[in-house]
Design an enzyme around this catalytic site. Structure first.
Site, PDB file in Angstrom:
ATOM      1  CE  LYS A 146      -2.901   2.665   3.189  1.00 26.68           C
ATOM      2  NZ  LYS A 146      -2.069   3.873   3.065  1.00 26.68           N
ATOM      3  CG  LEU A 199      -1.194  -0.836   6.666  1.00 21.39           C
ATOM      4  CD1 LEU A 199      -0.317  -0.999   5.433  1.00 21.39           C
ATOM      5  CD2 LEU A 199      -0.331  -0.838   7.925  1.00 21.39           C
ATOM      6  CG  ASP A 200      -2.493   5.087  10.568  1.00 18.52           C
ATOM      7  OD1 ASP A 200      -3.508   4.522  10.973  1.00 18.52           O
ATOM      8  OD2 ASP A 200      -1.526   5.395  11.282  1.00 18.52           O
ATOM      9  CE1 TYR A 201      -5.713   9.467   2.099  1.00 19.02           C
ATOM     10  CE2 TYR A 201      -4.093  11.010   2.962  1.00 19.02           C
ATOM     11  CZ  TYR A 201      -4.980  10.626   1.969  1.00 19.02           C
ATOM     12  OH  TYR A 201      -5.127  11.403   0.858  1.00 19.02           O
ATOM     13  CB  THR A 261       0.851   3.625   7.514  1.00 18.85           C
ATOM     14  OG1 THR A 261       0.801   4.420   8.687  1.00 18.85           O
ATOM     15  CG2 THR A 261       1.777   2.443   7.748  1.00 18.85           C
TER      16      THR A 261
END
Ligand code: URA
Length: 236
Positions: free
Chosen positions: A67, A103-105, A107
């Site tokens: 990602k 996963l965070d935006y 990360t």
């Protein structure tokens, strides 16, 4: 899809061995006998063998993605931001895939997507304590004494984090690179652990989930898991 492939996906027999019942006139499509091996069928057709309806056994899909930052880990975003689903090729876009965990935006890194809800639940369940490995960058030099606090556990939202493994990978005069291994999956956990010692994570990437490793995948790349990787996840 060719009729023999369809029957094989219904678990009737191998693709080859599905030709025989077709030629013997035992297979019907929408109530009509088909003997032509070149017949194509789709999900909307009613297919029967010996007058018993057959349906494909759901074959689950397991994907690994690297990602990139700037994508939300969700199947749709009410704010209209790009989601990880936008990175899937047409081949997978229409399937009922969903991301496993979050996963965070901001990360990047290893994210699993699957159609297999049971497996996703097991991977995400805190009881299973699967370790997740991250590489984080923090401005300036971080001291071992500070990292020891994180290793021992810090209090986030009133609950102490479990022990974590943290290794300094290097300091280039400006930024410290660390590897962090945690077995919990609390919201923004790595970032908040460092915030608790007044340090800001300026880059965060997940490089491993249990024994699964991101390896050399480029940002935005998606690949199917290998059979042994799926087997590993199923043993969890
Ligand atoms: N920890 C974080 O802070 N962010 C993530 O995306 C994953 C773990």
């Amino acid at each position: 899809m060719r009729i023999n492939k369809y029957l094989a996906e219904c678990g009737v027999a191998s693709r080859r061995n599905c030709e025989k019942p077709i030629l013997e006139g035992r297979v019907k499509v929408n109530g009509k006998v088909v003997k032509n091996l070149a017949t194509d069928v789709s999900e909307d057709d009613q297919v029967s063998l010996d007058d018993k309806k057959v349906t494909p056994i759901a074959k689950h899909i397991y994907l690994m993605m690297n990602k990139p930052k700037g994508y939300v880990t969700t199947t749709s975003d009410e704010k209209g931001r790009k989601t990880v689903m936008d990175l899937l090729s047409k081949k997978f876009a229409s399937k009922r895939l969903f991301p496993v965990g979050r996963l965070d935006y901001d990360t990047e890194g290893l994210l699993l997507l699957t159609t297999d809800g049971d497996l996703a639940n097991r991977i995400s369940h805190p009881r299973n304590e699967i370790h997740k490995t991250y590489v984080a960058k923090i401005e300036n030099e971080v001291q071992e004494s500070e990292l020891n606090k994180l290793r021992d556990g810090v209090v986030l939202d009133g609950v102490r984090t479990a022990h974590s493994r943290i290794k300094v990978l290097g300091f280039d005069g400006k930024v410290t690179r660390v590897e962090v291994v945690i077995s919990e999956g609390r919201n923004r956990q790595v970032r908040r652990m460092f915030e608790s010692i007044n340090r800001e994570v300026i880059f965060l990437k997940r490089t491993g989930i249990g024994e699964l490793k991101l390896g050399g995948m480029s940002r935005g790349e998606v690949r199917e898991l290998k059979a042994e990787e799926v087997e590993y996840l199923k043993r969890i």
